[in-house]
Design an enzyme around this catalytic site. Structure first.
Site, PDB file in Angstrom:
ATOM      1  CE  LYS A  54      -4.069  -2.479   2.225  1.00 29.45           C
ATOM      2  NZ  LYS A  54      -4.514  -2.999   3.363  1.00 29.45           N
ATOM      3  CD  GLN A  98      -3.427  -4.280   6.719  1.00 32.95           C
ATOM      4  OE1 GLN A  98      -3.256  -3.382   5.924  1.00 32.95           O
ATOM      5  NE2 GLN A  98      -4.003  -5.251   6.474  1.00 32.95           N
ATOM      6  CG  ASP A 121      -9.394  -0.106   5.205  1.00 29.99           C
ATOM      7  OD1 ASP A 121      -9.239  -0.507   4.154  1.00 29.99           O
ATOM      8  OD2 ASP A 121      -8.712  -0.444   6.151  1.00 29.99           O
TER       9      ASP A 121
END
Ligand SMILES: NC(=O)c1ccc[n+]([C@@H]2O[C@H](COP(=O)([O-])OP(=O)(O)OC[C@H]3O[C@@H](n4cnc5c(N)ncnc54)[C@H](OP(=O)(O)O)[C@@H]3O)[C@@H](O)[C@H]2O)c1
Length: 295
Positions: A54, A98, A121
């Site tokens: 990412k 994460q 997200d």
């Protein structure tokens, strides 16, 4: 019949190139590039690989990256404080924490602390609720990537029977919401579903997000269906290295389906491409600009 292999890598590359093209236009208008902050807690090897990818994609698209790698021993309060600091940081348009987080940290609390406008997200209840009620939202990257592949393959999804196997907040539920919004007729299946093969056999669109290697067999697939395999499972091999397979038995399903995503090279690359897209969109919305076109 041998199904068309849906090339997620190529589709993802096209999105990343489109993002990279718009980034300088955004910077010229606002005086700064869009920014993505990633937060990695602990040393889980799979999470570390994902976050590295990412960060790399962020740099490649010309966006500003802010990588925070924290020890597994960090307290929940310290992590929440970092999220609050990132919420307040004007250079940061997207915040990605994460998952999974270490057990002593309440992931729900962390997600709920992220500014919904920076929640790239799409896991914040505000964004989940906006998606469910048909309002503009930041949509979870993996299901949004699946939708992109389906629309690219099929055009309109109106009236098609879709079966989503899996009901997680990350994939299954938002996938179903996206398909409903496209006017598909949607069934959500899960571990308690009865006669799952019969349910799947009705589907023009199958999205498998289960986490069980090759569970969906070829004879579950309706001839001509389009199959999106979200699963990423490592199975043992004789050489000890292991091999990645999806939730669908690819070779069997390819004999029956019209089109199918491979694993790897299908949905996986779309997730990071959509993260870049979401960061760019969040940056535009936060700056009072119209959403970028063609994404
Ligand atoms: N490509 C990507 O970038 C990407 C991103 C995210 C996830 N993934 C992969 O996608 C898969 C699913 O991820 P997830 O986070 O959604 O997983 P998850 O949270 O574990 O959810 C799995 C879902 O599958 C259902 N399920 C389990 N066993 C089943 C069975 N025998 N029959 C029918 N349904 C069953 C579960 O049902 P219950 O709710 O009843 O327990 C649950 O809803 C994993 O392989 C993951 O690695 C890939």
């Amino acid at each position: 019949m041998s199904a068309k292999r849906i090339d997620g890598k190529a589709a993802a590359e096209a999105i990343r190139q489109r993002v990279a093209k718009i980034v300088p236009e955004f910077a010229a208008r606002t005086g700064r590039p869009p920014g993505l902050a990633t937060v990695l807690v602990g040393e889980d090897p799979a999470s570390a690989v994902y976050v590295r990818s990412k960060n790399k994609a962020t740099a490649e698209t010309g966006m500003a990256g802010f990588a925070h790698n924290l020890p597994a021993t960090i307290s929940e309060d310290e992590l929440l404080q970092l999220v609050l600091d990132l919420n307040a940081d004007e250079r940061v348009d997207g915040i990605l924490v994460q998952l999974p987080l270490p057990k002593h940290i309440d992931a729900t609390r962390v997600i709920e602390t992220i500014d919904p406008g920076k929640d790239v997200d799409g896991f914040h209840p505000m964004n989940a609720g906006r998606l469910a009620t048909g309002l503009p939202a930041l949509v979870p990257c993996t299901p949004y990537g699946c939708l992109h592949l389906l629309k690219q393959e099929l055009g309109s999804l109106r009236g098609l029977d879709a079966v989503v196997i899996g009901r997680s907040n990350i994939v299954g539920k938002p996938m179903a919401q996206l398909l409903v919004a496209e006017s598909s007729t949607v069934t959500i299946a899960h571990s308690q579903t009865r006669s799952l093969p019969d349910v799947v056999r009705r589907a023009d669109i199958v999205v498998a997000a289960v986490g069980r290697p090759e569970m969906v067999r070829g004879d579950w697939i309706k001839p001509g269906a389009t199959v999106i395999d979200v699963g990423i499972n490592r199975i043992p091999t004789d050489d000890g290295k292991g091999r990645l397979v999806g939730d669908v038995a690819y070779d069997e399903a390819s004999e029956v389906a019209r089109a199918i995503t491979p694993v790897p090279g299908g949905v996986g690359p779309m997730t990071i491409a959509m993260l870049m897209r979401n960061t760019l969109v969040a940056a535009h919305r936060r700056s009072g600009l119209k959403d970028p076109e063609g994404l």
